[in-house]
Design a protein around this motif. Structure first.
Motif, PDB file in Angstrom:
ATOM      1  N   PHE A  58       0.754  -1.481   0.236  1.00  0.00           N
ATOM      2  CA  PHE A  58       0.251  -0.078   0.650  1.00  0.00           C
ATOM      3  C   PHE A  58       0.783   1.203   0.080  1.00  0.00           C
ATOM      4  N   GLU A  59       0.462   1.505  -0.979  1.00  0.00           N
ATOM      5  CA  GLU A  59       1.388   3.315  -1.190  1.00  0.00           C
ATOM      6  C   GLU A  59      -0.023   4.038  -0.861  1.00  0.00           C
ATOM      7  N   ASN A  60       0.526   5.144   0.423  1.00  0.00           N
ATOM      8  CA  ASN A  60      -0.323   6.493   0.881  1.00  0.00           C
ATOM      9  C   ASN A  60      -0.293   7.320  -0.862  1.00  0.00           C
ATOM     10  N   PRO A  61      -1.928   7.930  -0.569  1.00  0.00           N
ATOM     11  CA  PRO A  61      -1.794   8.221  -2.340  1.00  0.00           C
ATOM     12  C   PRO A  61      -1.201   9.701  -1.947  1.00  0.00           C
ATOM     13  N   GLY A  62      -1.244  10.110  -0.631  1.00  0.00           N
ATOM     14  CA  GLY A  62      -0.732  11.535  -1.482  1.00  0.00           C
ATOM     15  C   GLY A  62      -1.695  12.329  -0.984  1.00  0.00           C
ATOM     16  N   ALA A  63      -1.142  13.711  -0.619  1.00  0.00           N
ATOM     17  CA  ALA A  63      -2.634  14.723  -1.055  1.00  0.00           C
ATOM     18  C   ALA A  63      -1.079  16.395  -1.642  1.00  0.00           C
ATOM     19  N   SER A  64      -1.408  17.009  -2.520  1.00  0.00           N
ATOM     20  CA  SER A  64      -1.301  18.317  -2.423  1.00  0.00           C
ATOM     21  C   SER A  64      -2.722  19.135  -2.330  1.00  0.00           C
ATOM     22  N   ALA A  65      -1.794  20.459  -1.289  1.00  0.00           N
ATOM     23  CA  ALA A  65      -2.625  21.488  -1.203  1.00  0.00           C
ATOM     24  C   ALA A  65      -2.459  23.299  -1.916  1.00  0.00           C
ATOM     25  N   PHE A  66      -3.018  23.858  -2.232  1.00  0.00           N
ATOM     26  CA  PHE A  66      -2.841  25.112  -3.028  1.00  0.00           C
ATOM     27  C   PHE A  66      -3.570  26.406  -2.346  1.00  0.00           C
ATOM     28  N   VAL A  67      -3.342  27.251  -2.136  1.00  0.00           N
ATOM     29  CA  VAL A  67      -3.752  28.453  -1.370  1.00  0.00           C
ATOM     30  C   VAL A  67      -4.458  29.446  -2.837  1.00  0.00           C
ATOM     31  N   THR A  68      -5.873  29.666  -2.711  1.00  0.00           N
ATOM     32  CA  THR A  68      -5.956  30.182  -4.269  1.00  0.00           C
ATOM     33  C   THR A  68      -7.420  31.056  -3.413  1.00  0.00           C
ATOM     34  N   GLY A  69      -7.710  31.670  -5.063  1.00  0.00           N
ATOM     35  CA  GLY A  69      -9.072  32.755  -3.860  1.00  0.00           C
ATOM     36  C   GLY A  69     -10.469  32.020  -4.766  1.00  0.00           C
ATOM     37  N   SER A  70     -11.482  32.843  -4.535  1.00  0.00           N
ATOM     38  CA  SER A  70     -12.792  32.115  -5.050  1.00  0.00           C
ATOM     39  C   SER A  70     -12.999  32.776  -6.154  1.00  0.00           C
ATOM     40  N   ILE A  71     -12.725  33.898  -6.239  1.00  0.00           N
ATOM     41  CA  ILE A  71     -12.856  33.787  -7.753  1.00  0.00           C
ATOM     42  C   ILE A  71     -11.322  34.150  -8.478  1.00  0.00           C
ATOM     43  N   LEU A  72     -10.753  34.801  -7.770  1.00  0.00           N
ATOM     44  CA  LEU A  72      -8.749  34.609  -8.159  1.00  0.00           C
ATOM     45  C   LEU A  72      -8.465  33.240  -7.807  1.00  0.00           C
ATOM     46  N   ARG A  73      -8.937  32.544  -9.513  1.00  0.00           N
ATOM     47  CA  ARG A  73      -8.905  30.932  -9.085  1.00  0.00           C
ATOM     48  C   ARG A  73      -7.825  30.372  -9.890  1.00  0.00           C
ATOM     49  N   THR A  74      -7.252  31.460 -10.735  1.00  0.00           N
ATOM     50  CA  THR A  74      -5.709  31.227 -11.592  1.00  0.00           C
ATOM     51  C   THR A  74      -4.920  31.200 -10.641  1.00  0.00           C
ATOM     52  N   VAL A  75      -5.181  31.735  -9.563  1.00  0.00           N
ATOM     53  CA  VAL A  75      -3.530  31.606  -8.362  1.00  0.00           C
ATOM     54  C   VAL A  75      -3.782  30.765  -8.327  1.00  0.00           C
ATOM     55  N   ARG A  76      -2.716  30.204  -7.476  1.00  0.00           N
ATOM     56  CA  ARG A  76      -2.497  28.693  -7.351  1.00  0.00           C
ATOM     57  C   ARG A  76      -1.188  28.531  -6.145  1.00  0.00           C
ATOM     58  N   ILE A  77      -1.172  28.685  -5.284  1.00  0.00           N
ATOM     59  CA  ILE A  77       0.499  28.639  -4.180  1.00  0.00           C
ATOM     60  C   ILE A  77       0.707  28.007  -3.722  1.00  0.00           C
ATOM     61  N   PRO A  78       1.354  27.090  -4.387  1.00  0.00           N
ATOM     62  CA  PRO A  78       1.451  25.815  -3.331  1.00  0.00           C
ATOM     63  C   PRO A  78       2.229  26.492  -1.636  1.00  0.00           C
ATOM     64  N   VAL A  79       1.499  24.362  -0.922  1.00  0.00           N
ATOM     65  CA  VAL A  79       1.289  25.081   0.592  1.00  0.00           C
ATOM     66  C   VAL A  79       1.680  23.270   0.554  1.00  0.00           C
ATOM     67  N   PRO A  80       2.224  23.340   2.152  1.00  0.00           N
ATOM     68  CA  PRO A  80       2.399  22.041   2.288  1.00  0.00           C
ATOM     69  C   PRO A  80       1.386  21.151   3.413  1.00  0.00           C
ATOM     70  N   VAL A  81       1.879  19.973   2.755  1.00  0.00           N
ATOM     71  CA  VAL A  81       0.469  18.667   3.569  1.00  0.00           C
ATOM     72  C   VAL A  81       0.808  17.915   4.404  1.00  0.00           C
ATOM     73  N   LYS A  82       0.331  17.842   5.852  1.00  0.00           N
ATOM     74  CA  LYS A  82       0.514  17.090   6.837  1.00  0.00           C
ATOM     75  C   LYS A  82       0.096  15.694   6.326  1.00  0.00           C
ATOM     76  N   SER A  83       0.290  14.221   6.861  1.00  0.00           N
ATOM     77  CA  SER A  83      -0.426  13.262   6.305  1.00  0.00           C
ATOM     78  C   SER A  83      -0.635  12.261   7.919  1.00  0.00           C
ATOM     79  N   GLU A  84      -1.158  12.433   8.070  1.00  0.00           N
ATOM     80  CA  GLU A  84      -1.239  11.379   9.469  1.00  0.00           C
ATOM     81  C   GLU A  84      -1.791   9.833   9.460  1.00  0.00           C
ATOM     82  N   GLY A  85      -1.104   8.958   9.985  1.00  0.00           N
ATOM     83  CA  GLY A  85      -1.544   7.747   9.796  1.00  0.00           C
ATOM     84  C   GLY A  85      -1.074   7.149   9.129  1.00  0.00           C
TER      85      GLY A  85
END
Ligand code: ZN
Length: 485
Positions: A58-85
């Motif tokens: 089993f490989e942890n599927p992993g996750a990605s996260a971005f800060v983005t705006g509700s209108i300014l959707r094209t803004v995508r600033i990557p942020v780190p994701v912590k996984s537990e378990g």
């Protein structure tokens, strides 16, 4: 004045620009933080619920996260994701994996459920013994099997099996409810040939002219009685002396063949059966009371074996032509009285000799001569005669001697006047008596069918054992019993 006026206008214009810029900035900020709302967009590369196989990787599927705006959707600033378990596929059960991302005031969280399950059925392995086979109609004897489950381990002792129409069906279920199955096709074979049994053995011998009943049986380990499938090659001519070979063959459904060979020896009859080979082995067969309807058959048998016998005849039943044949074929003829009726013949000596003469006449009529041989009905020792005439036997015996007659009794009984009523019994009685006496005068009656039927066996037994058959003459042993009336 003019210059001053110009400066004033210039400053006023500059103020206006400043205000406009401030308003614009305010507007932009308002837009950026109030109209457009910032958030973290967290994406896990998996369904919310995943089922994975026990002990699979089993490989942890992993996750990605971005800060983005509700209108300014094209803004995508990557942020780190912590996984537990974490998921350990060596254990069955459910685990939750949690993913979190956090920037300033913004937070995002996502949970997925991972279930480790055993969906693999146990594996049944069937053992195969080389050259193994099952006899048709017999239950299958297990060659062996093994059942292993990836989670439960060895499940061999939980395997159930069922034999049905040439197949064996195996099944076993693990704790997670997964059922493993296997099927075995039963290999049927039979490598054992039927067994032929020859009744009488594989070498038989008998005298020519005898009936040969070819008796045999065949039994197969699978098919049972196969006697009717036996083929016999070769033939025996029972009338021609020689050695014959009979070959018996039978093949079962699995091509197993049994062969048996029997040697049949047809021996020539003794050429001179009246030539005494051993003075202590002589048989005088005597037949009383006839002729009767079986007498011709008896003469046929005696003739076939060239055996001479003695007939103490009566006129009680007719068939008197047989007396002629008896004499013609070399047998001795003696008087046994005409009526064989005790009450009339033993009434008086005159009555006896009158009846006697009637018989002598009959004999003379049929054979052309009289006889000097006789046998008293009931034998010389009979006591029945006392009921009709006390002492008559003593007189008759003396009178017979005076008349030049020889009377005979016997020392071996076939039993056919008494309790013996079968050919086998007659044969046995004669055999026993003759063996004991050596020189035997045998009492038989040709008015008994089973006595006639016993003669072939009796004669053959005697010939095979060195006996000679002779007809009675006046110089033969008389086997007298002794008079008792
Ligand atoms: Zn008699």
């Amino acid at each position: 004045m003019k210059r001053t006026g110009t400066k004033k206008r210039k400053r006023r214009r500059q103020n206006r620009y400043g205000i406009a810029a401030a308003v614009l900035i305010a507007c932009i900020l308002f837009f950026l933080f109030f109209i457009n709302r910032w958030r973290i967009d967290l994406t896990v590369e998996s369904e919310d619920f995943t089922r994975i196989e026990y002990r699979s990787s089993f490989e942890n599927p992993g996750a990605s996260a971005f800060v983005t705006g509700s209108i300014l959707r094209t803004v995508r600033i990557p942020v780190p994701v912590k996984s537990e378990g974490s998921v350990d596929t060596n254990w069955l059960g459910t685990t939750f994996l949690t993913y979190r991302a956090e920037v300033l005031w913004m937070k995002a969280e996502k949970k997925i459920e991972v279930r480790v399950a055993d969906t693999t059925p146990p594996v049944i392995s069937l053992a195969h013994i080389e050259d193994f086979y099952t006899l048709p109609g017999q239950p299958y004897e297990e060659e062996g099997f093994e059942a292993v489950d990836d989670h439960d381990g060895d499940l061999t002792d939980q395997v159930t099996s069922e034999e049905k129409e040439g197949f064996v069906y195996y099944s076993v279920t693990d704790k997670s409810g997964n059922t493993g199955r296997a099927v075995r096709e039963i290999f049927y074979d039979d490598r054992e040939a039927p067994v032929i049994t020859l009744e009488g053995g594989d070498a038989v011998s008998f005298y020519e002219g005898r009936d040969f009943r070819d008796a045999y049986s065949a039994v197969d380990n699978v098919q049972g009685d196969m006697t009717d499938k036996v083929t016999v090659e070769g033939e025996v001519d029972t009338n021609t002396p020689g050695t014959y070979e009979l070959t018996y063959t039978v093949t079962d459904d699995f091509d197993n063949t049994c062969k048996a060979v029997r040697t049949v020896t047809v021996k020539p009859l003794p050429k001179n059966p009246d030539k005494v080979l051993d003075q202590n082995k002589v048989i005088y067969l005597t037949f009383d009371d006839g002729p009767y309807q079986y007498t011709d058959r008896l003469l046929d048998i005696l003739g076939r074996f060239h055996v001479k016998a003695t007939f103490f005849v009566t006129g009680a039943y007719g068939y008197s032509d047989c007396i002629a044949r008896e004499a013609k074929e070399g047998h001795s003829i003696g008087v046994h009285t005409y009526s064989h009726d005790y009450a009339s013949i033993y009434r008086s000596t005159d009555a006896f000799w009158s009846d006697f003469e009637k018989t002598e006449s009959l004999i003379e009529q049929k054979t052309g001569k009289r006889t000097s041989l006789m046998r008293f009905p009931g034998g010389s020792s009979n006591q029945v005669s006392r009921d009709y005439c006390p002492g008559i036997m003593t007189t008759l015996v003396r009178q017979a001697a005076d008349k030049g007659l020889t009377y005979f009794d016997w020392n071996v009984e076939s039993g056919d006047a008494g309790g013996t009523t079968s050919s086998a019994g007659v044969y046995q009685n004669i055999r026993d008596g003759v063996s004991q006496m050596g020189v035997a005068v045998v009492l038989c009656h040709d008015v008994k069918s089973y006595t006639v039927d016993a003669m072939e066996d009796t004669i053959l037994w005697a010939l095979e054992n060195g006996y000679t058959f002779l007809p009675l003459t006046s110089s033969s042993p008389t086997a007298h019993h002794g008079v008792s009336n």
